[in-house]
Write a protein that holds these residues in place. Structure first.
Motif, PDB file in Angstrom:
ATOM      1  N   PHE A 117     -11.857  30.594   1.336  1.00 16.60           N
ATOM      2  CA  PHE A 117     -10.832  31.617   1.036  1.00 16.60           C
ATOM      3  C   PHE A 117     -11.146  33.009   1.591  1.00 16.60           C
ATOM      4  O   PHE A 117     -10.435  33.963   1.237  1.00 16.60           O
ATOM      5  N   ASN A 159     -12.723  24.798   2.452  1.00 17.19           N
ATOM      6  CA  ASN A 159     -12.490  24.487   1.042  1.00 17.19           C
ATOM      7  C   ASN A 159     -11.009  24.636   0.699  1.00 17.19           C
ATOM      8  O   ASN A 159     -10.422  25.698   0.929  1.00 17.19           O
ATOM      9  N   TRP A 346      -3.348  25.883 -17.524  1.00 15.36           N
ATOM     10  CA  TRP A 346      -3.746  24.721 -16.726  1.00 15.36           C
ATOM     11  C   TRP A 346      -3.775  23.503 -17.658  1.00 15.36           C
ATOM     12  O   TRP A 346      -4.376  23.567 -18.738  1.00 15.36           O
ATOM     13  N   GLU A 374     -15.652  20.118  -7.178  1.00 21.22           N
ATOM     14  CA  GLU A 374     -15.343  21.140  -8.185  1.00 21.22           C
ATOM     15  C   GLU A 374     -14.572  20.500  -9.314  1.00 21.22           C
ATOM     16  O   GLU A 374     -13.668  19.697  -9.081  1.00 21.22           O
ATOM     17  N   TRP A 422     -17.673  23.298 -11.467  1.00 20.90           N
ATOM     18  CA  TRP A 422     -17.285  24.675 -11.195  1.00 20.90           C
ATOM     19  C   TRP A 422     -17.364  25.389 -12.513  1.00 20.90           C
ATOM     20  O   TRP A 422     -16.604  25.062 -13.414  1.00 20.90           O
ATOM     21  N   SER A 429     -13.243  35.519 -10.205  1.00 22.34           N
ATOM     22  CA  SER A 429     -12.127  34.631  -9.869  1.00 22.34           C
ATOM     23  C   SER A 429     -11.034  35.420  -9.148  1.00 22.34           C
ATOM     24  O   SER A 429     -10.559  36.441  -9.640  1.00 22.34           O
ATOM     25  N   TYR A 438     -16.359  30.182 -15.956  1.00 23.22           N
ATOM     26  CA  TYR A 438     -16.510  28.747 -15.737  1.00 23.22           C
ATOM     27  C   TYR A 438     -17.963  28.288 -15.804  1.00 23.22           C
ATOM     28  O   TYR A 438     -18.242  27.098 -15.770  1.00 23.22           O
TER      29      TYR A 438
HETATM   30  C1  BGP Z   1     -10.688  26.512  -6.819  1.00 20.86           C
HETATM   31  C2  BGP Z   1     -11.481  27.354  -5.866  1.00 20.86           C
HETATM   32  C3  BGP Z   1     -12.532  28.185  -6.492  1.00 20.86           C
HETATM   33  C4  BGP Z   1     -12.259  28.628  -7.907  1.00 20.86           C
HETATM   34  C5  BGP Z   1     -11.593  27.582  -8.764  1.00 20.86           C
HETATM   35  C6  BGP Z   1     -11.083  28.080 -10.077  1.00 20.86           C
HETATM   36  O1  BGP Z   1      -9.381  26.466  -6.366  1.00 20.86           O
HETATM   37  O2  BGP Z   1     -12.057  26.590  -4.847  1.00 20.86           O
HETATM   38  O3  BGP Z   1     -12.852  29.202  -5.604  1.00 20.86           O
HETATM   39  O4  BGP Z   1     -11.966  29.923  -8.087  1.00 20.86           O
HETATM   40  O5  BGP Z   1     -10.538  26.949  -8.115  1.00 20.86           O
HETATM   41  O6  BGP Z   1      -9.900  28.780  -9.885  1.00 20.86           O
HETATM   42  P1  BGP Z   1      -9.598  30.132 -10.588  1.00 20.86           P
HETATM   43  O7  BGP Z   1     -10.723  31.036 -10.244  1.00 20.86           O
HETATM   44  O8  BGP Z   1      -8.294  30.596 -10.017  1.00 20.86           O
HETATM   45  O9  BGP Z   1      -9.497  29.827 -12.027  1.00 20.86           O
END
Ligand code: BGP
Length: 468
Positions: A117, A159, A346, A374, A422, A429, A438
């Protein structure tokens, strides 16, 4: 509760450069697409994040102590090439050699992504993945890393190709914040796939040692309630979120069935996809050469048909019930009664991981070995003071149920060989900042002190079963 892990299982924690390293302005690092954007937005800063740039020895030590045998990290493209191309930056190169050495010295195998990203700002300003020149620069950067970091034996190119395309051009929560710009959303997917495929083909042609693959986040789409119209809506969303990319990666073609769905979705949104001559040959060639597949899994969506105009709202604050998603001519997200959700809306649904593992193994045999790269629970963990254990039973339940789903798929013949939670430690985030945690390890972002969560103890206990 899961009692033990299979022999040889990879039991890891995941990170991403921009989310953990901090130190965004040191040692010659170039800007990513996020730096100025986050500053202008003024919600939160990527510095110091978890200060992994300086504290990696401590985090690797913790990983070892708590029974992990692997870590996912990403290389920040802009530490190696501050502008995305040109001369490599020696300080950035040296940092990653130190990091990989520390991992290896501690018996923690690094799994390394080249793009997570964090597109270089210069290239982002020039169109990012929508500009095909970006692909050339990415392949040059990949080639440099393969050659330079020969201590790395497990590579991932990009990723979550969909998350980038979707968040940038459909959902609008990543820069450049377009909403339902479907042409860009589909084109970015295709162009990222090409970049991946060219990097894989080059890796094999040049005979680099080790394994290479990519990471897709897979989000099963279920109709709710289950009617023919909703089933079709689910098929359309699935084509955009999963199937187009899986086909391109592991079949080297977008099958006629997939394209029928994609074309319907494009037509409903006045959008176009451009495939240039030669593109499909590149994808075809790469499709059998991936050594493994990294699957991220968080949640499914439940979908009903929708014919109105596109509109959405993103829950980036953890205020439950504030998200919505309605995609013109495709479908709208609905809540399925009985399925719990997190504060960020989620869905918590471990069976979705099982379903996707089975589907990938059945429909995409070229994916070969699968790793869950993840999976985890975003939660507002409560700090208990220095040296105090943090109670995150909810996270333990979440991980436990998902590992169970993984083992079930495995017992039915799916070749899944590892699980990366993750995340290793709390981190930044992208669109949610710092209250969506997380980690197995709590990070006090004021002091950078690490505290242990109960989930780390649970992780350690299971990790110990690998030694028997
Ligand atoms: C995935 C990504 C991560 C991470 C995770 C959690 O999509 O690869 O980089 O951040 O999701 O998402 P978020 O941080 O939006 O809760």
């Amino acid at each position: 509760r899961v009692q033990s892990l299979p022999k040889g299982f990879v039991w890891g924690g995941a990170t991403a450069a921009y989310q953990v390293e901090g130190a965004t302005k040191v040692d010659g690092k170039g800007k990513t697409m996020w730096d100025d954007y986050l500053k202008a937005q003024g919600r939160f800063s990527p510095d110091p994040a978890s200060d992994f740039y300086h504290l990696y020895p401590e985090d690797i030590e913790l990983a070892k102590l708590y029974g992990l045998n692997a870590i996912r990290v990403s290389i920040a493209w802009t530490r190696i090439f501050p502008k995305g191309y040109g001369e490599p930056n020696p300080a950035g190169v040296a940092y990653y050699h130190r990091l990989f050495k520390c991992c290896l010295d501690n018996g923690i195998t690094p799994y390394v992504s080249l793009h997570h990203f964090d597109s270089p700002k210069t290239l982002f300003d020039d169109g990012d993945w929508l500009n095909r020149k970006n692909i050339d620069y990415f392949v040059d950067y990949a080639d440099f890393c393969f050659k330079e970091f020969s201590e790395v034996k497990n590579w991932f190119t990009i990723n979550e190709l969909i998350s980038l395309a979707f968040s940038q051009y459909i959902q609008g929560n990543f820069p450049p914040n377009h909403h339902f710009d479907v042409t860009s959303g589909i084109q970015a997917q295709h162009n990222e796939l090409l970049a991946h495929a060219r990097a894989v083909n080059l890796f094999k042609e040049k005979g680099y040692q080790g394994r290479i693959g990519l990471i897709h986040v897979l989000q099963p789409v279920y109709p709710y309630p289950d009617t023919p119209a909703n089933e079709h809506a689910a098929a359309l969303e699935d084509a955009f979120m999963n199937r187009f990319l899986l086909d391109g990666t592991f079949k080297g073609e977008y099958t006629p069935e997939t394209m029928a769905l994609i074309n319907e979705l494009l037509e409903a949104n006045d959008a176009k996809l451009k495939i240039e001559p030669g593109d499909m040959d590149i994808l075809k060639k790469a499709s059998t050469q991936n050594d493994y597949f990294g699957m991220n899994y968080y949640q499914p969506s439940f979908v009903a048909a929708y014919e109105g105009e596109s509109t959405n709202s993103f829950n980036g604050t953890g205020e439950k019930g504030t998200s919505s998603f309605k995609f013109q001519g495709v479908g709208q997200h609905v809540k399925k009664p009985g399925v719990p959700t997190t504060d960020w809306d989620w869905n918590i649904y471990p069976a979705g991981m099982y379903d996707m593992l089975k589907r990938v193994a059945r429909e995409y045999p070229n994916s070969k070995t699968i790793y869950i790269t993840e999976n985890g629970l975003g939660y507002k963990d409560k700090y208990e003071g220095i040296g105090q254990l943090i109670d995150d039973d909810k996270r333990i339940d979440f991980i436990d149920q998902h590992v169970e789903a993984l083992l079930k798929a495995r017992s039915e013949g799916v070749d899944v060989q590892g699980y990366f939670v993750w995340s290793l430690q709390d981190q930044f985030s992208w669109a949610n900042g710092y209250n969506k945690r997380y980690g197995l390890f709590y990070v006090n972002f004021e002091t950078q002190a690490r505290e242990i969560k109960k989930s780390a103890l649970w992780f350690k206990e299971l990790g110990q079963t690998l030694k028997n």
